[in-house]
Design a protein around this motif. Sequence first.
Motif, PDB file in Angstrom:
ATOM      1  N   ASN A 112       0.801  -1.218   0.000  1.00 61.11           N
ATOM      2  CA  ASN A 112       0.000   0.000   0.000  1.00 61.11           C
ATOM      3  C   ASN A 112       0.834   1.269   0.000  1.00 61.11           C
ATOM      4  O   ASN A 112       0.320   2.344  -0.271  1.00 61.11           O
ATOM      5  N   THR A 113       2.121   1.147   0.350  1.00 63.95           N
ATOM      6  CA  THR A 113       3.003   2.309   0.420  1.00 63.95           C
ATOM      7  C   THR A 113       4.303   1.993  -0.316  1.00 63.95           C
ATOM      8  O   THR A 113       4.846   0.903  -0.165  1.00 63.95           O
ATOM      9  N   LEU A 136      -2.591   3.949 -12.495  1.00 65.69           N
ATOM     10  CA  LEU A 136      -3.720   4.707 -11.965  1.00 65.69           C
ATOM     11  C   LEU A 136      -4.131   4.283 -10.556  1.00 65.69           C
ATOM     12  O   LEU A 136      -4.877   5.002  -9.891  1.00 65.69           O
ATOM     13  N   SER A 137      -3.654   3.132 -10.092  1.00 63.59           N
ATOM     14  CA  SER A 137      -4.015   2.688  -8.737  1.00 63.59           C
ATOM     15  C   SER A 137      -3.078   3.268  -7.667  1.00 63.59           C
ATOM     16  O   SER A 137      -3.269   3.025  -6.483  1.00 63.59           O
ATOM     17  N   TRP A 138      -2.061   4.041  -8.090  1.00 61.32           N
ATOM     18  CA  TRP A 138      -1.114   4.657  -7.149  1.00 61.32           C
ATOM     19  C   TRP A 138      -1.117   6.169  -7.328  1.00 61.32           C
ATOM     20  O   TRP A 138      -1.332   6.670  -8.427  1.00 61.32           O
ATOM     21  N   GLU A 139      -0.840   6.891  -6.213  1.00 62.08           N
ATOM     22  CA  GLU A 139      -0.662   8.335  -6.315  1.00 62.08           C
ATOM     23  C   GLU A 139       0.495   8.773  -5.422  1.00 62.08           C
ATOM     24  O   GLU A 139       0.703   8.223  -4.336  1.00 62.08           O
ATOM     25  N   VAL A 141       1.996  10.999  -2.792  1.00 65.10           N
ATOM     26  CA  VAL A 141       1.385  11.788  -1.722  1.00 65.10           C
ATOM     27  C   VAL A 141       2.395  12.707  -1.031  1.00 65.10           C
ATOM     28  O   VAL A 141       2.011  13.586  -0.278  1.00 65.10           O
ATOM     29  N   TYR A 159       4.516   7.113  -2.354  1.00 65.53           N
ATOM     30  CA  TYR A 159       3.314   6.785  -3.105  1.00 65.53           C
ATOM     31  C   TYR A 159       2.397   5.953  -2.210  1.00 65.53           C
ATOM     32  O   TYR A 159       2.875   5.141  -1.412  1.00 65.53           O
ATOM     33  N   GLN A 160       1.087   6.166  -2.372  1.00 67.92           N
ATOM     34  CA  GLN A 160       0.092   5.365  -1.667  1.00 67.92           C
ATOM     35  C   GLN A 160      -0.844   4.738  -2.695  1.00 67.92           C
ATOM     36  O   GLN A 160      -1.178   5.370  -3.700  1.00 67.92           O
ATOM     37  N   ARG A 161      -1.240   3.510  -2.408  1.00 68.98           N
ATOM     38  CA  ARG A 161      -2.249   2.874  -3.252  1.00 68.98           C
ATOM     39  C   ARG A 161      -3.576   3.581  -2.980  1.00 68.98           C
ATOM     40  O   ARG A 161      -3.935   3.833  -1.836  1.00 68.98           O
ATOM     41  N   LYS A 162      -4.298   3.908  -4.046  1.00 70.80           N
ATOM     42  CA  LYS A 162      -5.598   4.563  -3.888  1.00 70.80           C
ATOM     43  C   LYS A 162      -6.598   3.575  -3.306  1.00 70.80           C
ATOM     44  O   LYS A 162      -6.541   2.379  -3.610  1.00 70.80           O
ATOM     45  N   ALA A 163      -7.509   4.085  -2.481  1.00 73.45           N
ATOM     46  CA  ALA A 163      -8.499   3.218  -1.829  1.00 73.45           C
ATOM     47  C   ALA A 163      -9.472   2.641  -2.824  1.00 73.45           C
ATOM     48  O   ALA A 163      -9.787   3.230  -3.823  1.00 73.45           O
TER      49      ALA A 163
END
Length: 163
Positions: A112-113, A136-139, A141, A159-163
């Motif tokens: 997730n990180t 697209l599933s990561w952003e 932060v 980077y964090q995985r988007k919920a």
Amino acid sequence: MNIIVAVDKNWSIGNQGQLLVSIPEDKKLFRDETMGKVIVMGRKTLESLPGKQPLYGRTNIVLTKNPDYKVKGAVVCHSLTEAMEELGKYPEEDCFIIGGQSVYEQFLPYCNTAHVTYIDYRYSADTYFPNLDQDLSWEMVAESDEQTYFDLCYTFRMYQRKA
């Protein structure tokens, strides 16, 4: 779970079994983030470490297909399933995937990180990390101010995985 990686502009991570570059602040970040935690790596990554030994002060898990492979000071797993069972014994936030390419690819869906040292340079390379900027599933932060090591510019990104 966490991933920690250093990439160049092409999201390259290594060449001929070696890191692309050794940046002292990146090594310090790696040490600070992983000390006292659990690290997961492939056999080739272990064998690229100083003395081909597990890293001190951490629980080392080594993934290899070789059923006879043993290494003192590390837990050896022979499949993703076996490694995930071993990781289940620890708090998820204390687990860090440290490479190489095939290990990153296998574990990325479970992380997730991502702690990424992004190096503003293109190296000659033969191993890569998935480009999180295009996933697209990561952003991203967080990003540090630009750092320099001699004439090399880099930033620390999270980077964090988007919920």
